[in-house]
Design a protein around this motif. Structure first.
Motif, PDB file in Angstrom:
ATOM      1  N   UNK A 266       0.809  -1.224   0.000  1.00 52.83           N
ATOM      2  CA  UNK A 266       0.000   0.000   0.000  1.00 52.83           C
ATOM      3  C   UNK A 266       0.840   1.272   0.000  1.00 52.83           C
ATOM      4  N   UNK A 267       2.079   1.165   0.428  1.00 53.83           N
ATOM      5  CA  UNK A 267       2.911   2.353   0.577  1.00 53.83           C
ATOM      6  C   UNK A 267       2.809   2.999   1.944  1.00 53.83           C
ATOM      7  N   UNK A 268       1.983   2.435   2.813  1.00 54.71           N
ATOM      8  CA  UNK A 268       1.810   2.959   4.171  1.00 54.71           C
ATOM      9  C   UNK A 268       2.676   2.182   5.156  1.00 54.71           C
ATOM     10  N   UNK A 269       3.437   2.889   5.972  1.00 51.11           N
ATOM     11  CA  UNK A 269       4.222   2.253   7.030  1.00 51.11           C
ATOM     12  C   UNK A 269       3.340   2.056   8.248  1.00 51.11           C
ATOM     13  N   UNK A 270       3.407   0.880   8.853  1.00 48.82           N
ATOM     14  CA  UNK A 270       2.600   0.537  10.017  1.00 48.82           C
ATOM     15  C   UNK A 270       3.495   0.562  11.249  1.00 48.82           C
ATOM     16  N   UNK A 271       3.149   1.432  12.199  1.00 49.73           N
ATOM     17  CA  UNK A 271       3.970   1.662  13.371  1.00 49.73           C
ATOM     18  C   UNK A 271       3.297   1.036  14.599  1.00 49.73           C
ATOM     19  N   UNK A 272       3.858  -0.025  15.119  1.00 49.22           N
ATOM     20  CA  UNK A 272       3.300  -0.717  16.286  1.00 49.22           C
ATOM     21  C   UNK A 272       3.879  -0.079  17.548  1.00 49.22           C
TER      22      UNK A 272
END
Length: 384
Positions: A266-272
């Motif tokens: 998606x191009x979105x970084x997921x920050x946990x």
């Protein structure tokens, strides 16, 4: 001086010199709080301690007394009563200035979606900290702001997308608290427009009947998350440890695996965020999926004397270019100072152990510290 001691000193020096970007935090309170309010802000529990005890009887209580007291010109063995009296004597503005100054934070990324009227905003935090401060927009807060302006659920999808676009003009990231409102076991697929409109209509009806504006519908929560993906900004998720509103069993990031697969390109970084006690699971996800990052922010303050162990465990699998620093400070400036100090000490101790065991060199340690302290945040959030 022994070689081992020299390496340890060098490790502490290089970590101490690294700029820290706090990629998830909140504002601090403006007034000096009474003891009950201060102790409430010290804990994630909404209930008081048993008679004869207090929130000071904890790792975070010890950390505040031992670490923050000297910044306020007290010896670290003084009582909570002495600490709060000194705090009141100095006044909130001076306490905020000292503790944020001693935290030596380079940049703050501020979540503005929770109790914004009680704490300093982006401009206020930039002024008191002396650090560049950027906004993180909370998806659910935007939905709740939109809902009170609508009379038809059919209008919700377009109204929400427009409001989110407007809210993120100057923002560097987004955040979801789906962990609090539903759980991380939400369905992976993007909901349809008709499904969103129908659920929005039911939500607006509930607001009209109860007067309570709180988004808990799993379809609308998921719609907001996908709209966040469409904004192509880093998207933060609360994971793991939190207050009594969360069902911790449903806060394991592994529950998001299907959605992570669906958003990989998606191009979105997921920050946990935070991740404890699931920091090892989060490290696995960060290693396997190219768009997943993680931290142990909230856990550092609350584990206190054991925070170095948590930091070390979080780096067992997490690639060094996928780990970040945060404090998740809310309300008390003590959390900014303690979080930064314990992080520096814990990371230095971890890196020193690696060097002593022959697993890394000083130059390796410098590279790791720089990546986690600021370089990863600069890259992912596109900070200049």
């Amino acid at each position: 001086m022994s070689t081992e001691h020299s390496a340890g000193r060098a490790c502490r020096d290089l970590v101490d010199a690294v700029d820290l970007i706090d990629h998830h935090c909140h504002g601090v309170i403006i007034e000096n709080p009474p003891r009950a309010v201060f102790e409430d802000l010290m804990t994630e529990s909404p209930w008081p301690s048993p008679r004869g005890t207090s929130g000071w009887d904890s790792q975070v209580g010890l950390a505040i007394r031992r670490r923050c007291a000297p910044v306020l010109d007290l010896s670290p063995d003084r009582s909570p009563e002495d600490y709060l009296a000194r705090r009141a004597e100095l006044g909130a503005s001076e306490v905020n200035r000292r503790l944020l100054g001693f935290a030596r934070l380079h940049t703050l990324l501020l979540d503005t979606g929770y109790r914004g009227d009680d704490i300093l905003d982006v401009a206020g935090m930039a002024e008191v900290s002396g650090a560049p401060t950027h906004e993180i927009v909370r998806l659910e807060a935007v939905a709740e702001q939109v809902a009170v302006t609508l009379s038809s659920g059919a209008d919700f999808p377009d109204a929400y997308r427009a409001a989110l676009a407007a809210a993120t003009v100057d923002a560097v990231g987004l955040k979801s608290i789906v962990a609090y409102r539903y759980g991380l076991d939400f369905e992976a697929a993007r909901p349809s427009e008709d499904e969103v409109a129908a659920r929005a209509a039911a939500w607006l009806d509930e607001i009209g009947r109860t007067g309570r504006v709180r988004l808990t519908d799993p379809v609308l929560l998921r719609f907001g998350i996908w709209c966040g993906v469409d904004r192509a900004l880093p998207l933060q998720f609360h994971v793991g440890y939190g207050d009594a509103d969360v069902d911790l069993v449903r806060c394991n990031p592994l529950l998001m695996t299907a959605w992570l697969k669906a958003t990989r390109e998606s191009g979105t970084s997921v920050m946990l965020l935070h991740c404890y006690p699931y920091h090892r699971e989060a490290g696995y996800l960060a290693q396997v999926y190219p768009h997943v990052y993680c931290d142990v922010g909230l856990a550092i303050n609350y584990t206190g004397a054991r925070s170095a162990a948590v930091i070390a465990e979080s780096l067992e699998l997490t690639p060094f270019h996928k780990a970040l620093f945060s404090t998740d400070t809310f309300g008390l400036p003590e959390f900014y100072y303690v979080g930064a100090l314990l992080f520096r000490q814990g990371l230095a101790e971890t890196l020193d152990d690696w060097i002593a065991g022959g697993h890394a060199s000083i130059s390796d340690a410098a590279r790791v510290a720089e990546l986690i302290g600021n370089a990863n945040a600069r890259r992912v959030y596109r900070l200049s």
